[in-house]
Design an enzyme around this catalytic site. Structure first.
Site, mmCIF file in Angstrom:
data_model
loop_
_atom_site.group_PDB
_atom_site.id
_atom_site.type_symbol
_atom_site.label_atom_id
_atom_site.label_comp_id
_atom_site.label_asym_id
_atom_site.label_seq_id
_atom_site.Cartn_x
_atom_site.Cartn_y
_atom_site.Cartn_z
ATOM 1 N N SER A 136 -30.478 -31.848 -3.299
ATOM 2 C CA SER A 136 -31.293 -31.091 -2.314
ATOM 3 C C SER A 136 -32.690 -31.502 -2.394
ATOM 4 O O SER A 136 -33.435 -31.308 -3.598
ATOM 5 C CB SER A 136 -31.050 -29.675 -2.590
ATOM 6 N N GLU A 171 -37.858 -29.286 -4.401
ATOM 7 C CA GLU A 171 -36.819 -29.270 -5.229
ATOM 8 C C GLU A 171 -36.617 -30.455 -6.207
ATOM 9 O O GLU A 171 -36.847 -30.596 -7.365
ATOM 10 C CB GLU A 171 -35.510 -28.786 -4.981
ATOM 11 N N ARG A 186 -35.084 -22.596 -9.934
ATOM 12 C CA ARG A 186 -35.440 -23.929 -9.917
ATOM 13 C C ARG A 186 -36.965 -24.671 -10.500
ATOM 14 O O ARG A 186 -37.458 -25.485 -9.869
ATOM 15 C CB ARG A 186 -35.243 -24.436 -8.408
#
Length: 260
Positions: free
Chosen positions: A184, A254, A142
């Site tokens: 998320s 994130e 990520r």
């Protein structure tokens, strides 16, 4: 250069933010310094006083097969990528059925689902600073340290679109909240899940104002209607403190927070 008036309380996936003018970059434009680049605002939490913003225009919305590579412009929506791959029987992009947004955003955070990530099939990227091979770009779970603003990316051409995989990944949405969110909020820490930690810390369903940690998936911050940036940040800070105090785990974001 042109400007586009965007109301982020309607445009962003979490439905938070002001109505402001965003600079639109097309081919031939030089990106100015001091402006934050956005895509389709699917993983952004934007304050009422963000820095000056810019976005890529339609000149960067394209997809084509060139020799043994798939070449995609950075403002190309994921839905368009998926449709192209289905039509031309190209594999390796089934996971975008689960991801909203544009290629640029996917590159910037090495977006993915389960074991599938954007950098898996990446060959190279064209930015405002030149051409760079995948091996020259630091990246991982990520995150990606792109050398400048991504204009275009090329990927390995793999024949054989896996419809069953695409359908299985789409089915994962059944376990995600339907209220507006930015996806998320936190990355999963090594060997664990951010949602589990938030739930164990007693915050699943916890609400401040019109924002709440979802009762369906504790790592999703949802807007119940008219939610504010301040309330969203209060919940994010609370989750970080609770999880650190109870488990000694530092949660990493994130989503991208856009604030001065």
């Amino acid at each position: 250069m042109t400007f586009r008036r965007i109301d982020f309380s309607k445009f962003s996936s979490i439905k938070i933010g002001p109505a402001i003018d965003v600079m639109v970059l097309e081919k031939g434009d030089s990106p100015p310094s001091g402006r934050f680049l956005i895509g389709h605002a699917n993983n952004l939490l934007i304050s009422c006083a963000p820095p000056p913003l810019m976005m890529l225009g339609k000149d960067f919305d394209y997809i084509a097969i060139e020799e043994d590579a798939l070449v995609i412009g950075a403002s190309t929506p994921t839905g368009k990528i998926l449709s192209f791959c289905k039509k031309h029987d190209i594999g390796g992009f089934e996971y975008v059925a689960k991801l909203p947004g544009t290629l640029g955003g996917m590159l910037a955070m090495n977006a993915g689902v389960k074991s599938h990530e954007t950098f898996d099939a990446l060959l190279g990227v064209v930015t405002d600073r030149g051409r760079f091979r995948k091996e020259e770009i630091p990246h991982g779970y990520r995150y990606a340290q792109l050398p400048g603003i991504a204009y275009e990316a090329s990927f390995m051409l793999k024949r054989g679109f896996d419809r069953h995989l695409a359908e299985a990944l789409v089915a994962l949405r059944a376990h995600q909240p339907r209220e507006p969110s930015a996806g998320s909020v936190f990355k999963n820490p090594p060997g664990d899940y951010a949602g589990r930690l938030i739930e164990e810390a007693g915050l699943k369903g916890h609400r401040i104002g019109a924002m709440a940690w979802s009762r369906m998936h504790a790592n999703f911050l949802v807007n119940l209607g008219g939610g504010s940036f301040e309330d969203a940040m209060a919940l994010i800070d609370l989750a970080r403190r609770r999880v650190w105090k109870q488990f000694g785990v530092e949660l990493s974001l994130e989503i991208k927070i856009v604030d001065k």
